[in-house]
Design a protein around this motif. Structure first.
Motif, mmCIF file in Angstrom:
data_model
loop_
_atom_site.group_PDB
_atom_site.id
_atom_site.type_symbol
_atom_site.label_atom_id
_atom_site.label_comp_id
_atom_site.label_asym_id
_atom_site.label_seq_id
_atom_site.Cartn_x
_atom_site.Cartn_y
_atom_site.Cartn_z
ATOM 1 N N LEU A 35 -7.121 46.898 -14.620
ATOM 2 C CA LEU A 35 -8.106 46.569 -13.595
ATOM 3 C C LEU A 35 -7.954 45.134 -13.118
ATOM 4 C CD1 LEU A 35 -10.482 47.631 -11.958
ATOM 5 C CD2 LEU A 35 -12.015 46.860 -13.788
ATOM 6 N N ALA A 36 -7.603 44.217 -14.019
ATOM 7 C CA ALA A 36 -7.387 42.826 -13.616
ATOM 8 C C ALA A 36 -6.220 42.719 -12.637
ATOM 9 C CB ALA A 36 -7.135 41.954 -14.848
ATOM 10 N N SER A 37 -5.189 43.530 -12.860
ATOM 11 C CA SER A 37 -4.045 43.553 -11.940
ATOM 12 C C SER A 37 -4.479 44.035 -10.566
ATOM 13 C CB SER A 37 -2.941 44.459 -12.485
ATOM 14 O OG SER A 37 -2.577 44.090 -13.786
ATOM 15 N N GLY A 38 -5.253 45.123 -10.553
ATOM 16 C CA GLY A 38 -5.741 45.640 -9.287
ATOM 17 C C GLY A 38 -6.615 44.641 -8.569
ATOM 18 N N LEU A 39 -7.467 43.912 -9.317
ATOM 19 C CA LEU A 39 -8.319 42.903 -8.717
ATOM 20 C C LEU A 39 -7.485 41.761 -8.144
ATOM 21 C CD1 LEU A 39 -11.193 41.917 -8.175
ATOM 22 C CD2 LEU A 39 -11.193 40.857 -10.450
ATOM 23 N N THR A 40 -6.425 41.380 -8.850
ATOM 24 C CA THR A 40 -5.530 40.332 -8.359
ATOM 25 C C THR A 40 -4.912 40.726 -7.025
ATOM 26 O OG1 THR A 40 -5.006 39.684 -10.625
ATOM 27 C CG2 THR A 40 -3.473 38.976 -8.915
ATOM 28 N N THR A 41 -4.443 41.942 -6.944
ATOM 29 C CA THR A 41 -3.837 42.423 -5.704
ATOM 30 C C THR A 41 -4.868 42.523 -4.589
ATOM 31 O OG1 THR A 41 -2.233 43.686 -6.982
ATOM 32 C CG2 THR A 41 -2.492 44.288 -4.676
ATOM 33 N N ALA A 42 -6.071 42.989 -4.926
ATOM 34 C CA ALA A 42 -7.128 43.107 -3.914
ATOM 35 C C ALA A 42 -7.490 41.741 -3.342
ATOM 36 C CB ALA A 42 -8.355 43.777 -4.526
ATOM 37 N N VAL A 43 -7.616 40.728 -4.207
ATOM 38 C CA VAL A 43 -7.924 39.374 -3.735
ATOM 39 C C VAL A 43 -6.773 38.841 -2.881
ATOM 40 C CG1 VAL A 43 -8.262 36.981 -4.488
ATOM 41 C CG2 VAL A 43 -9.499 38.832 -5.619
ATOM 42 N N SER A 44 -5.539 39.123 -3.289
ATOM 43 C CA SER A 44 -4.373 38.668 -2.526
ATOM 44 C C SER A 44 -4.345 39.294 -1.132
ATOM 45 C CB SER A 44 -3.084 39.008 -3.282
ATOM 46 O OG SER A 44 -3.062 38.398 -4.547
#
Length: 393
Positions: A209-218
């Motif tokens: 989920l942290a990876s997905g959040l990183t991509t979403a913010v990017s």
């Protein structure tokens, strides 16, 4: 002629009636068919992995994209006709909104006259736009186009993704992303202005989920900067700043590119990502876009203190550029053999030579990777391909 004008007039009356705006799509499709004087029509939506065409109602059964006449229509975006089992004829018409393939429309009639086919095509155009408008907020579309539950990181990233395919008469950009239901940190983005195509592929560290959040913010940072007219280096800087501020323990690799639609000049910045591949004259040029790598986006870049560099090449008409994540080239077959860049490029080249549509090429390619891997990938696999075909002078 009178019958044709009567049908056109009834459709005009339907569209002008404000009471019809809130109708569900199934009812709207039936009423539009009736207004156009069509005997019967049925909408089939493509599922999230583009393997099945799923009817909007439970009256009919799903149809395979790879082994049916309806699937042929979807794959080639062309009209197909066959005899109906219940008598009469069935016309399969592609549902395409802009450049995005949505599904197919089946129009049943005792005979397929030019007027029936013309009205069927008009109905398909109308329904494709209605589907694109409604599926963002109607979960009934989502349920019908999924075959199993989706993990939370994938659900979050899917909400951010643009249509798979966008384009004009002179440029098309198309993308695929797997595993559809278990994404971790991969994503793509593409958009068009009057003068440029913007294309991005991202791959965040990890697979949670942290990876997905990183991509979403990017993605959000990139879009926010792009929509206020920021230049390419500023887009990358916006992602660096956002991740450093909000997710300092995370980072993201990626390629951000801008194509000038008039001149074919392509500018890009590669932040620790696999080198994009240029295909020209049906041959891969693996070195055309190879440059010294930049650090990933986020805090590592801020700490490095190095100013981002952008690169530039001039595309030629018909050039295709592939941006991808390492999950594509590192995918392994059941026997353990790696898919690899050479096989990846060869597939695209053969499809190009056969005249296959760009979205269909990527659909078949990602299925080839999935099927050879036993439907299990070691990492997310993202492919974005765009092709520039300027008007003749």
């Amino acid at each position: 002629m009178a019958a044709s004008e009567d049908g056109d007039g009834r459709l005009e009356e339907y569209l002008a009636d404000p009471g019809n705006r809130a109708l569900d799509l199934t009812t709207a499709a039936a009423l539009c068919s009736e207004a156009l004087g069509l005997q019967h029509s049925a909408v089939y939506l493509v599922d999230i992995q583009q393997r099945r065409l799923v009817p909007l109602t439970d009256v009919a059964s799903p149809l395979p994209v790879d082994d049916s006449l309806a699937g042929w229509t979807y794959r080639t975006q062309s009209l197909r006709v066959e005899e109906s089992e219940s008598g009469g004829m069935t016309a399969w018409i592609p549902l395409v909104d802009g450049a995005e393939r949505v599904g197919v429309l089946a129009v049943h009639s005792a005979s397929l006259t030019p007027a029936v086919l013309r009205r069927g095509k008009a109905l398909a155009t109308l329904l494709a736009m209605m589907i694109t408008s409604a599926r963002a907020y109607q979960d009934s579309f989502v349920r019908r186009t999924r075959t199993k539950p989706m993990r939370l990181p994938a659900e979050m990233l899917r909400a951010f993704l643009p249509p798979r395919t966008i384009g004009t008469a002179h440029v098309v950009s198309t993308a695929v992303l797997e595993p559809a239901y278990e994404l971790g940190g991969d994503a793509f983005d593409h958009s068009l202005t009057e003068t440029a195509l913007h294309a991005t592929v991202l791959d965040a560290m990890g697979h949670n989920l942290a990876s997905g959040l990183t991509t979403a913010v990017s993605l959000a940072a990139c879009r926010n900067a792009r929509r206020i007219g920021a230049d390419l280096p500023d887009l990358v800087q916006s992602v660096d700043d956002a991740l450093a501020q909000w997710l300092p323990d995370q980072f993201c690799t990626g390629v951000l590119a801008q194509l000038d639609l008039a001149t074919g000049v392509l500018r890009w910045c590669n932040c620790g990502h696999p080198t994009p591949l240029l295909i020209r004259d049906r041959r891969p040029d693996v070195d055309a876009m190879r440059r010294e790598p930049e650090p990933p986006m986020g805090l590592p870049s801020r700490l490095a203190g190095v100013k981002r560099r952008t690169h530039e090449i001039a595309l030629q008409p018909g050039d295709r550029v592939l941006m991808y994540s390492d999950g594509v080239t590192e995918a392994r077959a059941v026997d353990g053999a790696e898919f690899g860049l050479e096989q990846f490029a060869d597939y695209i080249i053969r499809a190009t030579a056969s005249g296959e549509l760009a979205p269909e090429t990527l659909r078949r390619l990602i299925h080839s990777i999935l099927d050879s891997s036993g439907s299990r990938l070691r990492d997310d696999a993202t492919i974005l391909m765009f092709e520039w075909s300027p008007p003749s002078r």
